[in-house]
Write an enzyme that holds these catalytic residues in place. Sequence first.
Site, PDB file in Angstrom:
ATOM      1  N   HIS A 106       0.808  -1.212   0.000  1.00  0.00           N
ATOM      2  CA  HIS A 106       0.000   0.000   0.000  1.00  0.00           C
ATOM      3  C   HIS A 106       0.844   1.266   0.000  1.00  0.00           C
ATOM      4  CE1 HIS A 106      -3.423  -2.685   1.036  1.00  0.00           C
ATOM      5  NE2 HIS A 106      -4.040  -1.823   0.274  1.00  0.00           N
ATOM      6  N   ARG A 114     -11.053   4.624  -1.443  1.00  0.00           N
ATOM      7  CA  ARG A 114     -10.532   3.844  -0.304  1.00  0.00           C
ATOM      8  C   ARG A 114     -10.886   4.578   0.988  1.00  0.00           C
ATOM      9  NH1 ARG A 114      -5.849   3.810  -3.936  1.00  0.00           N
ATOM     10  NH2 ARG A 114      -5.627   1.759  -4.917  1.00  0.00           N
ATOM     11  N   ARG A 131     -15.756   2.122  -1.307  1.00  0.00           N
ATOM     12  CA  ARG A 131     -15.514   0.814  -0.689  1.00  0.00           C
ATOM     13  C   ARG A 131     -15.579   0.963   0.825  1.00  0.00           C
ATOM     14  NH1 ARG A 131      -9.757  -1.877  -1.689  1.00  0.00           N
ATOM     15  NH2 ARG A 131      -9.129  -0.213  -0.266  1.00  0.00           N
ATOM     16  N   GLU A 168     -11.464 -10.545  -4.610  1.00  0.00           N
ATOM     17  CA  GLU A 168     -10.057 -10.478  -4.228  1.00  0.00           C
ATOM     18  C   GLU A 168      -9.534 -11.814  -3.709  1.00  0.00           C
ATOM     19  OE1 GLU A 168      -9.312  -6.445  -2.105  1.00  0.00           O
ATOM     20  OE2 GLU A 168     -11.323  -7.089  -1.496  1.00  0.00           O
ATOM     21  N   ASN A 175      -4.639  -6.821  -6.618  1.00  0.00           N
ATOM     22  CA  ASN A 175      -3.534  -6.808  -5.655  1.00  0.00           C
ATOM     23  C   ASN A 175      -3.646  -7.971  -4.682  1.00  0.00           C
ATOM     24  OD1 ASN A 175      -3.065  -4.445  -6.978  1.00  0.00           O
ATOM     25  ND2 ASN A 175      -3.335  -3.110  -5.216  1.00  0.00           N
ATOM     26  N   ASP A 176      -4.838  -8.136  -4.100  1.00  0.00           N
ATOM     27  CA  ASP A 176      -5.042  -9.243  -3.169  1.00  0.00           C
ATOM     28  C   ASP A 176      -5.320 -10.558  -3.890  1.00  0.00           C
ATOM     29  OD1 ASP A 176      -4.512  -8.295  -0.635  1.00  0.00           O
ATOM     30  OD2 ASP A 176      -6.500  -7.417  -0.385  1.00  0.00           O
ATOM     31  N   ARG A 180       2.349  -9.727  -0.359  1.00  0.00           N
ATOM     32  CA  ARG A 180       2.715  -8.659  -1.284  1.00  0.00           C
ATOM     33  C   ARG A 180       3.493  -7.517  -0.642  1.00  0.00           C
ATOM     34  NH1 ARG A 180      -1.486  -4.505  -1.960  1.00  0.00           N
ATOM     35  NH2 ARG A 180      -3.324  -4.954  -0.730  1.00  0.00           N
ATOM     36  N   CYS A 237      -9.869  -2.960 -10.386  1.00  0.00           N
ATOM     37  CA  CYS A 237      -9.331  -1.762  -9.751  1.00  0.00           C
ATOM     38  C   CYS A 237      -7.964  -1.981  -9.096  1.00  0.00           C
ATOM     39  CB  CYS A 237     -10.309  -1.215  -8.712  1.00  0.00           C
ATOM     40  SG  CYS A 237     -10.685  -2.358  -7.372  1.00  0.00           S
TER      41      CYS A 237
END
Length: 487
Positions: free
Chosen positions: A96, A203, A239, A338, A361-362, A372, A409
Amino acid sequence: IHDGLQNAEAVVKSVCDRHAEALSAIEDEYIRERVADIRDVGRRLLRNLSGQQPVSEEVGHEHIVIARDLAPSETAALRKDLAVGLAIDMGSPTSHTAVMARAMDIPAVVAMRDVSEQVKQGDEVLIDGNRGVLIVRPTPRQLEEYGRLAETRRSIAKELPALRELPAETVDGHRITLSANIEGVDEVDSVTAHGAEGVGLFRSEYLHLLSSAPVTEEDQNRVYCEVARRLSPQPVIIRTLDIGGDKLMTGAPFLPEPNPFLGCRSIRLSFLHPDYFKAQLRAILRASRYKNVKLMYPMISGVEEVEQANAILGEAMDDLDRAGEEFDRNIDIGAMVEIPSAALTADTIAEHVDFLSIGTNDLVQYTLAVDRVNERVAYLYQPTHPAVLNLIRETIRAGKRNGIWVGLCGEMAADPVLTPLLIGLDLDELSVSPPAAPLVKAVIRRLKFEEARAFADEAVECSSAGEVVRRARELMRRVAPEILELV
């Protein structure tokens, strides 16, 4: 000090080093990562003992930040007008901290192992965020070479603003929605300036991460309303809280996690604190009176969680009805895909939502069992791995079968080299950090949809992630060679 005739600074350093070494030897990775906290405390003590001012107060000019590690909240607090680059020892391209840096348009290199020890205050460095390169004390030849590269990038960048008002549409007329990922109100202008069509991912957790005090329903509602009002009629997808993993907040009733990425995070944490969750849902619903707000649940693993979240959403709506508050009762609801289990049961989940948004990403992390934010396994983090591509394709197909749209996304969406692949898989929407939107749009407008679809069909049959990337670069070399220079 008395017996060894050492000064206080030397004693503090030796004690901090001893504790850091002890933590480094512990097998538990979460505990091991607290070494950074020990070293941070040590640095603060040494700074105070020596009478120095914090670096953030000292540096009043453009600079590159070099650090062992930075929390996402610390990255968000950097001054974008002065911090022109970031290099850290830890993390990965999808941690992140790295995601935040890209959103702020700050070139960043991560997983540098010992860069914080190698670079000294005042050193001249070159940073190339696209290639993940940091050159310490560059030679005249290296300065000249990167000077030429920077000029090429500036030349191409000058052409990108012309794309702002143009649609994200392929040469043969296939239209894509190109949205933006943001963390706060201060990025709204960047959304429109870079030609994105609304917000594909707000976010909401960063409201909490950047606040030292508890964030109330009213605090949240003010922010959501301002974003919705300023972007109306373009959509804003909010989200719900995605706290956990490497995004930890202080002052909240949440316990530390021994294995945070697999523990009580995201929607699971919201279910554990339903009053907290319901307050956020009410804040989002109240902002929906602008008629462009959509709601999205993170880290869904199966249909039961969607049903549970929707039940709490119903309670939040009842609360607002009793209070006489205006809101959009038909607000669109989405689920993030995810986790592999969500991708594999996307057909069932799709029956209970209005859209799906793939968070790569996840998804990559959980599919390939790769942390990650761990630089030691960063090489295994491969968005183009055949398993990942098949999960993405099946999620998109499930959306089509159920008559709902599917977006993506994750950071994968912001890589122009992979844009033809994602377009060819027939995604309806891509959501990227605002600065990434012009390049992605430029690639889309040079593509033919049928060519992209043929490439995607080939890519999902490839045996390795590397082969997909190689073929993607070959395609880019044909359709947009000048953009390939930038990435």
